[in-house]
Design a protein around this motif. Sequence first.
Motif, PDB file in Angstrom:
ATOM      1  N   VAL A 178       0.836  -1.200   0.000  1.00 59.66           N
ATOM      2  CA  VAL A 178       0.000   0.000   0.000  1.00 59.66           C
ATOM      3  C   VAL A 178       0.874   1.254   0.000  1.00 59.66           C
ATOM      4  O   VAL A 178       0.623   2.213  -0.752  1.00 59.66           O
ATOM      5  CB  VAL A 178      -0.946   0.005   1.214  1.00 59.66           C
ATOM      6  CG1 VAL A 178      -1.563   1.386   1.411  1.00 59.66           C
ATOM      7  CG2 VAL A 178      -2.046  -1.023   1.028  1.00 59.66           C
ATOM      8  N   GLY A 179       1.929   1.244   0.817  1.00 62.68           N
ATOM      9  CA  GLY A 179       2.845   2.383   0.833  1.00 62.68           C
ATOM     10  C   GLY A 179       3.508   2.608  -0.515  1.00 62.68           C
ATOM     11  O   GLY A 179       3.637   3.742  -0.981  1.00 62.68           O
ATOM     12  N   ILE A 180       3.915   1.523  -1.157  1.00 58.59           N
ATOM     13  CA  ILE A 180       4.553   1.621  -2.470  1.00 58.59           C
ATOM     14  C   ILE A 180       3.568   2.159  -3.506  1.00 58.59           C
ATOM     15  O   ILE A 180       3.919   3.003  -4.348  1.00 58.59           O
ATOM     16  CB  ILE A 180       5.101   0.245  -2.900  1.00 58.59           C
ATOM     17  CG1 ILE A 180       6.274  -0.154  -1.999  1.00 58.59           C
ATOM     18  CG2 ILE A 180       5.530   0.262  -4.362  1.00 58.59           C
ATOM     19  CD1 ILE A 180       6.759  -1.564  -2.210  1.00 58.59           C
ATOM     20  N   ILE A 181       2.336   1.693  -3.450  1.00 57.57           N
ATOM     21  CA  ILE A 181       1.313   2.157  -4.399  1.00 57.57           C
ATOM     22  C   ILE A 181       1.051   3.644  -4.223  1.00 57.57           C
ATOM     23  O   ILE A 181       0.957   4.397  -5.203  1.00 57.57           O
ATOM     24  CB  ILE A 181       0.015   1.343  -4.235  1.00 57.57           C
ATOM     25  CG1 ILE A 181       0.224  -0.093  -4.727  1.00 57.57           C
ATOM     26  CG2 ILE A 181      -1.135   2.001  -5.005  1.00 57.57           C
ATOM     27  CD1 ILE A 181      -0.925  -1.030  -4.405  1.00 57.57           C
ATOM     28  N   PHE A 182       0.948   4.094  -2.969  1.00 54.55           N
ATOM     29  CA  PHE A 182       0.725   5.519  -2.731  1.00 54.55           C
ATOM     30  C   PHE A 182       1.892   6.348  -3.268  1.00 54.55           C
ATOM     31  O   PHE A 182       1.684   7.404  -3.889  1.00 54.55           O
ATOM     32  CB  PHE A 182       0.520   5.791  -1.242  1.00 54.55           C
ATOM     33  CG  PHE A 182      -0.907   5.718  -0.806  1.00 54.55           C
ATOM     34  CD1 PHE A 182      -1.779   6.765  -1.061  1.00 54.55           C
ATOM     35  CD2 PHE A 182      -1.402   4.603  -0.144  1.00 54.55           C
ATOM     36  CE1 PHE A 182      -3.110   6.709  -0.666  1.00 54.55           C
ATOM     37  CE2 PHE A 182      -2.728   4.524   0.248  1.00 54.55           C
ATOM     38  CZ  PHE A 182      -3.583   5.587  -0.011  1.00 54.55           C
ATOM     39  N   LEU A 183       3.111   5.883  -3.042  1.00 59.19           N
ATOM     40  CA  LEU A 183       4.271   6.604  -3.561  1.00 59.19           C
ATOM     41  C   LEU A 183       4.276   6.604  -5.089  1.00 59.19           C
ATOM     42  O   LEU A 183       4.563   7.625  -5.717  1.00 59.19           O
ATOM     43  CB  LEU A 183       5.569   5.957  -3.055  1.00 59.19           C
ATOM     44  CG  LEU A 183       6.022   6.319  -1.645  1.00 59.19           C
ATOM     45  CD1 LEU A 183       7.231   5.488  -1.256  1.00 59.19           C
ATOM     46  CD2 LEU A 183       6.348   7.804  -1.561  1.00 59.19           C
ATOM     47  N   ALA A 184       3.941   5.450  -5.673  1.00 56.98           N
ATOM     48  CA  ALA A 184       3.970   5.317  -7.134  1.00 56.98           C
ATOM     49  C   ALA A 184       2.952   6.220  -7.816  1.00 56.98           C
ATOM     50  O   ALA A 184       3.117   6.567  -8.989  1.00 56.98           O
ATOM     51  CB  ALA A 184       3.729   3.866  -7.527  1.00 56.98           C
ATOM     52  N   ILE A 185       1.906   6.595  -7.100  1.00 53.52           N
ATOM     53  CA  ILE A 185       0.891   7.480  -7.682  1.00 53.52           C
ATOM     54  C   ILE A 185       1.132   8.934  -7.287  1.00 53.52           C
ATOM     55  O   ILE A 185       1.032   9.844  -8.121  1.00 53.52           O
ATOM     56  CB  ILE A 185      -0.519   7.031  -7.248  1.00 53.52           C
ATOM     57  CG1 ILE A 185      -0.836   5.655  -7.856  1.00 53.52           C
ATOM     58  CG2 ILE A 185      -1.562   8.054  -7.689  1.00 53.52           C
ATOM     59  CD1 ILE A 185      -2.153   5.070  -7.408  1.00 53.52           C
ATOM     60  N   SER A 186       1.471   9.169  -6.036  1.00 54.46           N
ATOM     61  CA  SER A 186       1.603  10.542  -5.537  1.00 54.46           C
ATOM     62  C   SER A 186       2.781  11.285  -6.164  1.00 54.46           C
ATOM     63  O   SER A 186       2.637  12.448  -6.581  1.00 54.46           O
ATOM     64  CB  SER A 186       1.755  10.541  -4.017  1.00 54.46           C
ATOM     65  OG  SER A 186       0.610  10.024  -3.388  1.00 54.46           O
TER      66      SER A 186
END
Length: 221
Positions: free
Chosen positions: A193-201
Motif C-alpha cells: 500500500v505504501g509503495i502504491i501511494f508513492l507510485a501514484i503521488s
Amino acid sequence: MFDWKWEFVWEILPRLIQATGNTLIAAGAGYGLALVLGLFLALGQRSPYRVVTFVIRELVEFIRSTPLLLQIFFIFYVGPQFGLRLSPWMSGMIAIGLHYSCYLSEVYRGGIESVPRGQWEAATALNMSVLQTYRRIVIPQAIPPALAGLGNYLVGIFKDTPMLSVIGVAELIHTANAIGSENYRFLEPYTMVGIIFLAISLPSAGLIRAFEGYVRRKMGM
C-alpha cells in the motif's frame, strides 16, 4: 526477523489493484466536488450582502478547523437521524468534497484577489454584469496563479482517502486490513500500500508542476 514472501505479494496484488481503482475513484469524485463547491464558496465570500459573506466565512472556518474523520462520521452516522441516509461511498465522497472545498475556496480567493484592480474597472466601464465579469475577465485570470494550490490539494485528497476505511469503503487501507486479518500477515499488504501511494503521488505531483509551468508559459506569466 524479516520474513517477506513474494508468492503472497503476487497472490494479493489483484485485490490491491482493484482497491487502488476504488481509491482513485473516491479521490477523483471528492476532488471534482471540491473544485466546484470551492469556487462557489470563494465567490460567496465576495457577496455584496454582508450576512451571506459572514455565514460562508464562518462555515469555511468551522469545516477547516474540524477533522475530516469527524466529518465522515457525522455524515454517515449522524445524517440518518436527520433523514440523510447515504451509502459509505456517497458519505465518504461528500465528506471529502465538502472538507476540501473549504481549502480550495481559499486558493480560489487568493487567485481572484491577484487579478489587477484595473481589470475590474475595465469590466465596469464596459457595463458588464457581475456574472460576465467573473466568467470572462476574473476567473480566467485567477485560475493560473491558483493551479499550484489546486494541484497540491489533489494529492492531499488522494492521501486522505484511507480515512474512508472507517465506514467500510473498500479502498487501499481497508483492503490491506482485510488481507492481513484473513492471512495473519500484515507486512506485505501494508508495504505494498505504501509503495502504491508513492507510485501514484510522486508522478502526480510532477505532472501537476509540469502542467502549471505549461499554463504559465501559455499565459505569458
